[in-house]
Design an enzyme around this catalytic site. Sequence first.
Site, mmCIF file in Angstrom:
data_model
loop_
_atom_site.group_PDB
_atom_site.id
_atom_site.type_symbol
_atom_site.label_atom_id
_atom_site.label_comp_id
_atom_site.label_asym_id
_atom_site.label_seq_id
_atom_site.Cartn_x
_atom_site.Cartn_y
_atom_site.Cartn_z
ATOM 1 C CG ASP A 89 -69.918 -35.158 -149.645
ATOM 2 O OD1 ASP A 89 -70.758 -35.946 -150.088
ATOM 3 O OD2 ASP A 89 -69.061 -35.474 -148.798
ATOM 4 C CD GLU A 122 -75.719 -39.077 -146.245
ATOM 5 O OE1 GLU A 122 -75.080 -39.164 -145.191
ATOM 6 O OE2 GLU A 122 -75.416 -39.736 -147.254
HETATM 7 O O1 FUB Z 1 -68.582 -37.556 -147.609
HETATM 8 C C1 FUB Z 1 -69.001 -38.078 -146.377
HETATM 9 C C2 FUB Z 1 -70.486 -38.215 -146.327
HETATM 10 O O2 FUB Z 1 -70.955 -38.973 -147.427
HETATM 11 C C3 FUB Z 1 -71.250 -36.939 -146.430
HETATM 12 O O3 FUB Z 1 -71.195 -36.182 -145.262
HETATM 13 C C4 FUB Z 1 -72.582 -37.481 -146.770
HETATM 14 O O4 FUB Z 1 -73.490 -36.525 -147.213
HETATM 15 C C5 FUB Z 1 -72.241 -38.513 -147.814
HETATM 16 O O5 FUB Z 1 -72.128 -37.963 -149.079
#
Ligand code: FUB
Length: 364
Positions: free
Chosen positions: A54, A264
């Site tokens: 991320d 997301e």
């Molecule tokens: O790293 C945890 C979660 O996985 C992140 O918040 C999302 O975007 C995904 O990459």
Amino acid sequence: MKLMNFKLLSLVVATGVATASCQQNNKATTDKADTAKSSKFLSKPLVSHIFTADPSAHVFEGKIYIYPSHDIEAGTPENDNGDHFDMRDYHILSMDSIGGKVTDHGVALSVKDIPWAGRQLWAPDAAFKDGTYYLYFPLKDKNDVFKIGVATSKSPAGPFKAEPKPIEGSFSIDPAVFKDDDGSHYIYFGGIWGGQLQRWNNGKYDANGSKTDNQKEDSPALTAKVAKLSANMLQFDGGVKDVQILDKDGKPLLTKDHDRRFFEGSWVHKYNGKYYFTYSTGDTHFLAYAIGDNPYGPFTYQGTFMDPVQGWTTHHSIIEIKGKWYIFYHDTEISNKTHLRNIKVTELTHNADGSIELIKPIKK
Ligand code: FUB
């Protein structure tokens, strides 16, 4: 965030990929990853001494600073809530230039030092204003509900000190802060499934709500949220709005449209006066983009700009450095495990018509 049903894409079954060699230590390191094993990948892991994911990148004080999640093997069993993504601190990385030595500045913020913490430090982002750096982070509170916190430092590398409470009115995951040319800051956030966005309705959280999209298939898809940040950067200034993503006919993308709808990992960058909202489609593993005329949108869907990486999650940031654009992203090249990821960077190209050239993270 996908939780169970880990879908191994056939094209990325990694028979020849190195198994986990990362050591969980805080030692500064360089970007000398094992290139011999990297031939099918477009780019190399930026670091291999810890697992990172991320990546939110920014240029601060003339250097590139990266604010990633710090993946660990916590031993927490995998389940539908994403408990196995049980991250406990952040390390901030920096480098003088793309391709240069990467420095790990050690632990910048730890879950044990956040007063309202329950568990799981997920994807963070950072911003700078008037001599202070701000780290925005998603974390489950003591009731196991994701909120967004903020921590401050006088240095882009930290250490950061967390505010006593999460940002009022915040919820869900994946904060991304965009600074507009007039100095205003906007925070984008949200993630469905493990990110809990579908459990929020009119400011209330339903702990028994759906684990997935939670919408009728033909209704408008759940989408990211945006709020302006207050002058002190610690609160939302005004209400939280939906980031509307429309198709070319001006209609909102629908829940059933998993190839295009928001899942997301929001990010916003500005190019030639237009606002580019970029995001992950989650269970279909694309990075997609939509273009708007102001930071609130609406944004019109344009297409995908990165094919699936190896691994389930796909999360990115985009920055301009000396007239070139770069995307920071992650995959699972080193570990081949969903929850133990490694960050990477590659160049991103805007075409003359404003579209973004498709990036293929795995060579065919
Ligand atoms: O790293 C945890 C979660 O996985 C992140 O918040 C999302 O975007 C995904 O990459």
